[in-house]
Design an enzyme around this catalytic site. Structure first.
Site, PDB file in Angstrom:
ATOM      1  N   SER A   1       0.425   4.831  -4.656  1.00  0.00           N
ATOM      2  CA  SER A   1       0.755   4.503  -3.280  1.00  0.00           C
ATOM      3  C   SER A   1      -0.446   4.763  -2.376  1.00  0.00           C
ATOM      4  CB  SER A   1       1.945   5.343  -2.818  1.00  0.00           C
ATOM      5  OG  SER A   1       2.259   5.072  -1.487  1.00  0.00           O
TER       6      SER A   1
ATOM      7  N   THR B   1       0.531  -3.304  -2.577  1.00  0.00           N
ATOM      8  CA  THR B   1       1.371  -4.257  -1.863  1.00  0.00           C
ATOM      9  C   THR B   1       0.525  -5.212  -1.031  1.00  0.00           C
ATOM     10  OG1 THR B   1       3.199  -2.684  -1.766  1.00  0.00           O
ATOM     11  CG2 THR B   1       3.240  -4.491  -0.191  1.00  0.00           C
TER      12      THR B   1
END
Length: 532
Positions: free
Chosen positions: A239, A244
């Site tokens: 993350s 993304t």
């Protein structure tokens, strides 16, 4: 409130979960939002989004995650990385949680983990919060209404934020607990409303199950060329490294943003949605993801908003740096309808280097790819885990150690086999700092990262001149059209070249010290790559 479809022979009472209040099965998005609003779980936002705060826990709690230590898993779990829980303690935890649940209302979602029907996991998620049902309905894959009539869960997750564990009684660390019992095919989550625990629990299960079937489970995003699923790329990364953002490329088809499998048939998404960070999100830089923050059903988590106008503040991190939105894949215009891709043509490993040493992109040999995959060097970014308040350099093997129940070499060897079988080209991409370490330098320009990735994916980067990096031995492009040449040589971005050299040597030594744990388990070519 009208219930949705459910297999009449597999209700909660058939699983020994009885004495509850009302149980709502497989409600659709409007009904879940209606229930969440009636229960005062959050606020209806612009466009029909659901605005919610997760309270004390705004990130995962990896130190409170346990695997029940039974004889059947004793020899397959990586116990150095996974805290054990005594089976008897788990049974007490389970009984106490069921007793706590009596008389309370619960929401059940029957869902799939995995777009490939051959390898999917049928999961039942039982949630105390209606909006958790909405969240997991986005993040996993939804069976057809007809398929729900015969749905039989293989694993069940019970998430009860109001339940507080007793460390002495339940054999855990604190009042918060995530306990995985692979024998009983049951996961218990207590005292945290952070929704990410739900999806990462399913990911952990797939990371355990799939390698036994010869399928590589990956903490990665994935996309493919428009009209050509054979041109698939996967993006490994923790993350905050850009999985993304970088996979949501409007010139390619998005397969998924976080969790995938790599089988002999190709690539498949585990999930049915995305869980994107929203801090400093803008319509200019990331228009597709930004737009989801105003679409019906999107869960907007831990964002500051104006109580009168409901306008979101994408810059205010006073709640957490880990503010997020959760939405179904079809909210992205270029998302794949099947969530399937071909054999990866390019494998990209994303790292966020807070030391400012690594170049923005490097080409790896298969042995170097396994070295960097097992190393999993990056920087944890603020908010993603409890206690992380600034970029913290770390080695997270396989770019996902918190979700890896098996030893790293299992995943490393699978990746090596897949790369050798397909001939995929491997790249290391640094989205971290340049011109100095964190506090002195600046983040790598996303425009440059996108340009380099585009060149890598369309094949043009292979045609430029490369140099051998003196620190790690991988190949680094000397000049790339549209990218500042100085940026490609991180040493040149530092005002103090001697300071860069010292920092680089420090990082090389850190890699070597960390990798020593894997040397007994790796092949000679990977050992040579480790030496440089």
């Amino acid at each position: 409130m009208t219930n949705g479809r459910v297999n009449p022979s597999h209700r909660l009472e058939d699983q020994g979960i009885a004495g509850l209040g009302s149980v709502y099965y497989n409600l659709l998005e409007p009904a879940l939002i209606e229930a969440a609003l009636k229960r005062d779980e959050g606020t209806l936002g612009l466009g029909g989004t659901f605005l919610v705060s997760t309270g004390k826990h705004t990130g995962r709690s990896p130190k409170d995650k346990f695997v029940v230590r039974t004889p059947s898993v004793e020899d397959t779990i990586w116990w150095d990385n996974n805290k054990p829980m005594d089976p008897a303690k788990f049974d007490v935890l389970h009984a106490d949680m069921l007793a706590h649940m009596k008389g309370r209302d619960y929401f059940v979602q029957d869902l799939y983990g995995g777009a490939d029907a051959e390898h999917r996991l049928d999961v039942r998620v039982v949630t105390e919060l209606a909006w958790h049902g909405l969240f997991i309905r986005h993040l996993l894959r939804r069976p057809s209404r007809e398929d729900l009539d015969t749905f039989v869960p293989e694993f069940t997750i019970i998430n009860c934020p109001s339940f507080k564990a007793d460390p002495e009684r339940h054999g855990c660390r604190s009042e918060t607990v995530i306990a995985i019992n692979l024998d009983k095919k049951l996961i218990l989550i207590g005292n945290t409303a952070y929704a990410g625990e739900n999806k990462k629990s399913v990911f952990t299960l797939l990371n355990y199950i799939l390698p036994g079937k010869g399928v590589m489970a990956m903490h990665c995003s994935a996309n493919h060329a428009i009209g050509n699923p054979a041109d698939t790329a996967v993006f490994f990364g923790l993350s905050g490294t850009g999985k993304t953002t970088l996979s949501a490329d409007p010139s390619r088809i998005l397969i998924g943003d976080d969790e995938h499998g790599w089988s002999d048939k190709g690539t498949f998404n585990f999930e049915g949605g995305c869980y994107a960070k929203t801090i400093n999100l803008s319509a200019e830089a990331e228009p597709e993801i930004y737009a989801t923050c105003f679409k019906f059903g999107t869960v907007v988590e831990n964002m500051v908003f104006d109580p009168e106008t409901l306008e979101l503040d994408f810059a205010d991190n006073s709640i957490t740096d880990n503010m997020r939105c959760a939405y179904p894949l079809d909210a992205i215009s270029n998302a794949s309808e099947t969530s399937l891709g071909g054999q990866p043509k390019n494998v990209i490993m994303l790292t966020c280097d807070a030391y400012g040493v690594l170049p923005p992109i490097a080409r790896l040999t298969p042995a170097q790819a396994m070295y960097h995959f097992l190393s999993g060097f990056t920087s944890k970014t603020p908010g993603t885990e409890v206690g992380v308040v600034e970029p913290t350099p770390t080695f997270s093997t396989c770019f996902g150690a918190p979700f890896m129940p098996r030893r790293p070499e299992v995943y490393g060897k699978l990746l090596q086999e897949k790369i050798n079988a397909t001939g995929a080209t491997c790249w290391l991409v640094n989205t971290g700092w340049t011109g100095g370490a964190f506090g002195t330098g600046k983040r790598m320009p996303i425009k440059a990262t996108r340009a380099l990735l585009t060149a890598a994916l369309d094949g043009s980067l292979n045609a430029v001149q490369f140099r051998k990096d003196p620190n790690f031995g991988f190949e680094v492009p000397v000049a790339v059209p549209g990218v500042d040449t100085q940026l490609l040589d991180p040493r040149q971005t530092w005002a103090d070249k001697a300071a860069y050299d010292a920092q680089a040597q420090k990082l090389v030594n850190m890699f070597a010290d960390n990798f020593a744990q894997y040397v007994p388990y790796i092949d000679d070519d990977v050992r040579a790559a480790a030496i440089g």
